[in-house]
Design an enzyme around this catalytic site. Structure first.
Site, short mmCIF file in Angstrom:
data_model
loop_
_atom_site.label_atom_id
_atom_site.label_comp_id
_atom_site.label_asym_id
_atom_site.label_seq_id
_atom_site.Cartn_x
_atom_site.Cartn_y
_atom_site.Cartn_z
N CYS A 31 27.11 53.41 46.05
CA CYS A 31 27.41 53.85 44.68
C CYS A 31 28.03 55.24 44.65
CB CYS A 31 26.14 53.89 43.84
SG CYS A 31 25.35 52.31 43.63
N ARG B 3 29.00 56.38 29.93
CA ARG B 3 29.79 56.63 31.14
C ARG B 3 31.30 56.55 30.90
NH1 ARG B 3 27.88 54.05 36.64
NH2 ARG B 3 29.09 55.85 37.31
N HIS C 243 25.19 45.29 39.72
CA HIS C 243 26.54 45.49 40.25
C HIS C 243 26.66 44.69 41.55
CE1 HIS C 243 27.46 49.69 38.28
NE2 HIS C 243 28.25 48.77 37.74
N ASP D 77 25.83 60.38 35.39
CA ASP D 77 26.01 59.30 36.37
C ASP D 77 27.30 59.44 37.18
OD1 ASP D 77 23.71 57.72 36.25
OD2 ASP D 77 24.44 56.51 34.58
N1 ARG Z 1 23.12 54.72 36.50
C1 ARG Z 1 24.32 54.10 36.95
C2 ARG Z 1 24.65 52.92 36.07
O1 ARG Z 1 23.76 52.20 35.70
C3 ARG Z 1 24.21 53.67 38.38
C4 ARG Z 1 25.50 53.17 38.94
C5 ARG Z 1 25.36 52.70 40.34
N2 ARG Z 1 26.62 52.47 40.92
C6 ARG Z 1 26.97 51.41 41.62
N3 ARG Z 1 28.14 51.40 42.18
N4 ARG Z 1 26.18 50.37 41.72
O2 ARG Z 1 25.79 52.70 35.71
#
Ligand code: ARG
Length: 277
Positions: free
Chosen positions: A270, A98, A176, A73
């Site tokens: 993102c 992450r 988010h 990610d």
């Molecule tokens: N797969 C990532 C997560 O769920 C996607 C992040 C997307 N980033 C963002 N700034 N909305 O953390």
């Protein structure tokens, strides 16, 4: 009301991006991720590169963070920190998968000599923070409810010396802030009200009476996950409805295809962190 013929002025930006060369959907930490859906990583890199080129062609500087194996990610560079007035408030990821990304971002900023403030509260950087420099003297908007803890909002205010307005996210699809709201110039925003609690919707309506209001379709097409320089609004090509609304408000939509990265639950914004001196 926003005047249709209002002159929109672009401002040159500095961005940070990270290549999706190690991108994959290996775990599911948001409702968009499905580990059984195959990802075409070559296409992901191609689409991401088009996005990078688009920003460069618009006259912006793009710095690159080195992608790391085992951090699929990491392409979502917005989550690594939040930068305002030359100060960097570091991220502390909610999910273990992450967590290691934060150190990579920190190393980048420290090597460049930025003032770095290490967090002690869970927050996912610019994924849950937005800055609107000319609104009410310079306002930080912050989301909580899924990833970033509300305690991090107070910590960000102390780190960055700007008022932080806490907004509660209530729809798991919009986990988010940056998939539900975006700054479109130095004083205005666009957002999808349905992603926020009723109280937070009232707060946004009070602070931003001229906002461009997005609907469910715009949000589902990841339209709000955009990057604007004040005139040019780079957004997901599927968000045709929002592009029309932005055009009617005097902005120049610049559509880009990011279908592969949508499988991870992200789009344009993102992939991009803004470095604000
Ligand atoms: N797969 C990532 C997560 O769920 C996607 C992040 C997307 N980033 C963002 N700034 N909305 O953390």
């Amino acid at each position: 009301m926003v005047t249709v013929n209002q002159q929109r002025v672009p401002r040159k930006r500095t961005y940070l991006m990270c290549s999706p060369e190690h991108f994959a959907v290996e775990y599911a930490i948001n409702p968009w991720m499905d580990v059984t859906t195959p990802v075409d990583s070559e296409l992901a890199v191609k689409q991401w590169d088009r996005l990078r080129e688009t920003l460069v062609n618009l006259g912006h500087d793009v710095h690159l963070l080195t992608a790391e194996q085992g951090l699929p990610d990491m392409v979502y560079a917005a989550n690594g920190a939040f930068v305002v007035d030359g100060s960097v408030y570091g991220a502390q990821f909610k999910h273990e998968q992450r967590a290691a990304e934060a150190a990579a971002h920190r190393a980048f900023y420290e090597a460049q000599g930025w003032r770095f403030v290490a967090p002690s509260e869970t927050n996912e950087g610019e994924g849950d923070f937005a800055f609107v420099p000319e609104a009410h003297g310079g306002l930080i908007l912050a989301g909580h409810g899924f990833r970033t803890e509300i305690a991090a909002h107070a910590e960000a205010q102390e780190a960055l010396n700007r008022p932080v307005v806490s907004l509660r996210l209530v729809d798991p699809r919009f986990y988010h802030l940056d998939v539900a709201l975006a700054a479109i110039d130095d004083s205005n925003i666009t957002y999808f009200p349905g992603a926020f609690s009723t109280a937070s919707q009232r707060v946004l309506a009070q602070l931003f009476p001229d906002a461009v209001i997005a609907d469910d379709d715009d949000a589902m097409a990841f339209g709000l996950n955009l990057v604007s320089d004040g005139l040019n609004v780079v957004l997901n090509s599927e968000a045709t409805g929002l592009a029309r609304k932005l055009k009617a408000a005097g902005y120049q939509p610049v559509p880009v295809e990011l279908a592969e990265l949508k499988k991870g639950g992200g789009s344009v914004k993102c992939c991009i962190a803004e470095l604000r001196h």
